[in-house]
Design a protein around this motif. Structure first.
Motif, PDB file in Angstrom:
ATOM      1  N   ALA A 174       0.834  -1.206   0.000  1.00  0.00           N
ATOM      2  CA  ALA A 174       0.000   0.000   0.000  1.00  0.00           C
ATOM      3  C   ALA A 174       0.871   1.259   0.000  1.00  0.00           C
ATOM      4  CB  ALA A 174      -0.941  -0.003   1.200  1.00  0.00           C
ATOM      5  N   ALA A 175       1.905   1.271   0.826  1.00  0.00           N
ATOM      6  CA  ALA A 175       2.783   2.453   0.897  1.00  0.00           C
ATOM      7  C   ALA A 175       3.559   2.644  -0.396  1.00  0.00           C
ATOM      8  CB  ALA A 175       3.742   2.312   2.086  1.00  0.00           C
ATOM      9  N   ALA A 176       4.047   1.545  -0.992  1.00  0.00           N
ATOM     10  CA  ALA A 176       4.807   1.646  -2.245  1.00  0.00           C
ATOM     11  C   ALA A 176       3.916   2.080  -3.404  1.00  0.00           C
ATOM     12  CB  ALA A 176       5.473   0.306  -2.562  1.00  0.00           C
ATOM     13  N   LEU A 177       2.744   1.478  -3.524  1.00  0.00           N
ATOM     14  CA  LEU A 177       1.857   1.775  -4.648  1.00  0.00           C
ATOM     15  C   LEU A 177       1.398   3.230  -4.649  1.00  0.00           C
ATOM     16  CD1 LEU A 177      -0.229  -1.526  -4.620  1.00  0.00           C
ATOM     17  CD2 LEU A 177       1.531  -0.875  -6.265  1.00  0.00           C
ATOM     18  N   ASP A 178       1.277   3.821  -3.473  1.00  0.00           N
ATOM     19  CA  ASP A 178       0.865   5.228  -3.384  1.00  0.00           C
ATOM     20  C   ASP A 178       1.939   6.196  -3.876  1.00  0.00           C
ATOM     21  OD1 ASP A 178      -1.605   4.565  -2.408  1.00  0.00           O
ATOM     22  OD2 ASP A 178      -1.126   4.994  -0.312  1.00  0.00           O
ATOM     23  N   ARG A 179       3.172   5.730  -4.040  1.00  0.00           N
ATOM     24  CA  ARG A 179       4.282   6.602  -4.409  1.00  0.00           C
ATOM     25  C   ARG A 179       4.713   6.450  -5.870  1.00  0.00           C
ATOM     26  NH1 ARG A 179       4.287   5.640   0.819  1.00  0.00           N
ATOM     27  NH2 ARG A 179       5.207   7.121   2.261  1.00  0.00           N
ATOM     28  N   LEU A 180       4.052   5.608  -6.629  1.00  0.00           N
ATOM     29  CA  LEU A 180       4.460   5.338  -8.008  1.00  0.00           C
ATOM     30  C   LEU A 180       4.029   6.427  -8.982  1.00  0.00           C
ATOM     31  CD1 LEU A 180       3.553   1.557  -8.242  1.00  0.00           C
ATOM     32  CD2 LEU A 180       5.856   2.535  -8.309  1.00  0.00           C
ATOM     33  N   ALA A 186      -0.901   2.520 -12.513  1.00  0.00           N
ATOM     34  CA  ALA A 186      -1.953   1.799 -13.240  1.00  0.00           C
ATOM     35  C   ALA A 186      -1.517   0.362 -13.529  1.00  0.00           C
ATOM     36  CB  ALA A 186      -2.289   2.531 -14.540  1.00  0.00           C
ATOM     37  N   PHE A 187      -0.260   0.173 -13.903  1.00  0.00           N
ATOM     38  CA  PHE A 187       0.250  -1.167 -14.175  1.00  0.00           C
ATOM     39  C   PHE A 187       0.160  -2.054 -12.934  1.00  0.00           C
ATOM     40  CE2 PHE A 187       3.827  -4.155 -14.002  1.00  0.00           C
ATOM     41  CZ  PHE A 187       3.560  -4.934 -15.121  1.00  0.00           C
ATOM     42  N   PHE A 188       0.558  -1.527 -11.793  1.00  0.00           N
ATOM     43  CA  PHE A 188       0.584  -2.290 -10.555  1.00  0.00           C
ATOM     44  C   PHE A 188      -0.765  -2.314  -9.819  1.00  0.00           C
ATOM     45  CE2 PHE A 188       5.229  -1.549 -10.855  1.00  0.00           C
ATOM     46  CZ  PHE A 188       5.659  -2.857 -10.662  1.00  0.00           C
ATOM     47  N   ALA A 189      -1.789  -1.695 -10.397  1.00  0.00           N
ATOM     48  CA  ALA A 189      -3.100  -1.600  -9.730  1.00  0.00           C
ATOM     49  C   ALA A 189      -3.632  -2.930  -9.213  1.00  0.00           C
ATOM     50  CB  ALA A 189      -4.116  -0.935 -10.653  1.00  0.00           C
ATOM     51  N   PRO A 190      -3.446  -4.071  -9.914  1.00  0.00           N
ATOM     52  CA  PRO A 190      -3.972  -5.334  -9.367  1.00  0.00           C
ATOM     53  C   PRO A 190      -3.420  -5.686  -7.988  1.00  0.00           C
ATOM     54  CG  PRO A 190      -3.438  -5.616 -11.683  1.00  0.00           C
ATOM     55  CD  PRO A 190      -2.912  -4.259 -11.278  1.00  0.00           C
ATOM     56  N   LEU A 191      -2.250  -5.160  -7.641  1.00  0.00           N
ATOM     57  CA  LEU A 191      -1.693  -5.452  -6.314  1.00  0.00           C
ATOM     58  C   LEU A 191      -2.489  -4.780  -5.200  1.00  0.00           C
ATOM     59  CD1 LEU A 191       2.152  -5.140  -6.996  1.00  0.00           C
ATOM     60  CD2 LEU A 191       0.795  -7.233  -6.810  1.00  0.00           C
ATOM     61  N   HIS A 192      -3.285  -3.756  -5.546  1.00  0.00           N
ATOM     62  CA  HIS A 192      -4.110  -3.086  -4.535  1.00  0.00           C
ATOM     63  C   HIS A 192      -5.155  -4.038  -3.949  1.00  0.00           C
ATOM     64  CE1 HIS A 192      -2.942   1.118  -4.422  1.00  0.00           C
ATOM     65  NE2 HIS A 192      -2.815   1.115  -5.727  1.00  0.00           N
ATOM     66  N   HIS A 193      -5.471  -5.086  -4.691  1.00  0.00           N
ATOM     67  CA  HIS A 193      -6.569  -5.964  -4.280  1.00  0.00           C
ATOM     68  C   HIS A 193      -6.111  -7.195  -3.515  1.00  0.00           C
ATOM     69  CE1 HIS A 193      -9.000  -3.330  -6.654  1.00  0.00           C
ATOM     70  NE2 HIS A 193      -8.204  -3.544  -7.701  1.00  0.00           N
ATOM     71  N   LEU A 194      -4.840  -7.221  -3.137  1.00  0.00           N
ATOM     72  CA  LEU A 194      -4.355  -8.372  -2.360  1.00  0.00           C
ATOM     73  C   LEU A 194      -4.900  -8.346  -0.941  1.00  0.00           C
ATOM     74  CD1 LEU A 194      -0.616  -8.586  -3.457  1.00  0.00           C
ATOM     75  CD2 LEU A 194      -2.457 -10.146  -4.007  1.00  0.00           C
TER      76      LEU A 194
END
Length: 194
Positions: A174-180, A186-194
């Motif tokens: 969550a912390a990493a994805l917010d900084r991309l 958008a590419f890594f968006a599926p990781l938000h749903h883990l």
């Protein structure tokens, strides 16, 4: 035929000595500039090969200096066939696969780290993660290695068997994805749903 416009460069990542890499998501090829000496993604993800070549001509360099779009187009073509970062099978992703647990030490997590700017790589986890790190016996400065270990445990024995390890992985992602940068987010968006 009308040329597609090129996207804006990533803040602070212009003029790098870089090459071209590519990945696929659900069969759709995406290109990006990569500074090998700095382990740093230096462009947005760009789908159109011509736009990638023009972006590189404007914003990237090689050791021999600046080059035109025709020069970069050759490198874009090579990037569609092979990678200097990982074997071809490691560069192909699916939305379904990304929505599952990432492999520890895998290319997906490497790309996530590389897409973060240097100023974002040492990000602090939220305060609620500190007790998790302490219970897991880890130093807050060693989060990436701890996340890899947590992923190994969760993949081997399940989330229910290691709830604290799983929670730490969730905090990290969550912390990493917010900084991309936007295209990478958008590419890594599926990781938000883990």
């Amino acid at each position: 035929m009308e040329q597609k416009s090129i996207p804006a460069p990533l803040a602070g990542r212009v003029g790098h000595i870089a090459g071209i890499e590519s990945i696929t998501l659900d069969g759709r090829r995406l290109y990006f500039g990569y500074d090998y000496s700095d382990d740093l993604v230096v462009s947005p993800l760009i789908e159109d090969p011509g736009a990638m070549a023009r972006f590189a001509a404007e914003h990237l360099r090689q050791r021999t200096g600046a080059h035109d779009a025709a020069y970069w187009a050759e490198l874009v073509g090579l990037a569609a066939e092979s990678s200097n970062l990982a074997p071809p099978e490691a560069c192909a992703f699916t939305t379904e696969g990304m929505a599952a647990l990432p492999a520890p030490g895998g290319h997906l997590l490497y790309l996530l780290d590389s897409a973060l700017g240097h100023e974002d790589r040492g990000f602090a986890l939220p305060p609620e993660a500190a007790p998790l790190l302490a219970r897991l016996g880890r130093d807050p400065g060693d989060v990436a290695e701890c996340v890899d270990e947590c992923l190994r445990l969760v993949r081997a024995e399940g989330r229910a068997a290691h709830p604290e390890a799983w929670l730490l992985v969730q905090h990290y992602l969550a912390a990493a994805l917010d900084r991309l940068p936007p295209t990478w987010a958008a590419f890594f968006a599926p990781l938000h749903h883990l």
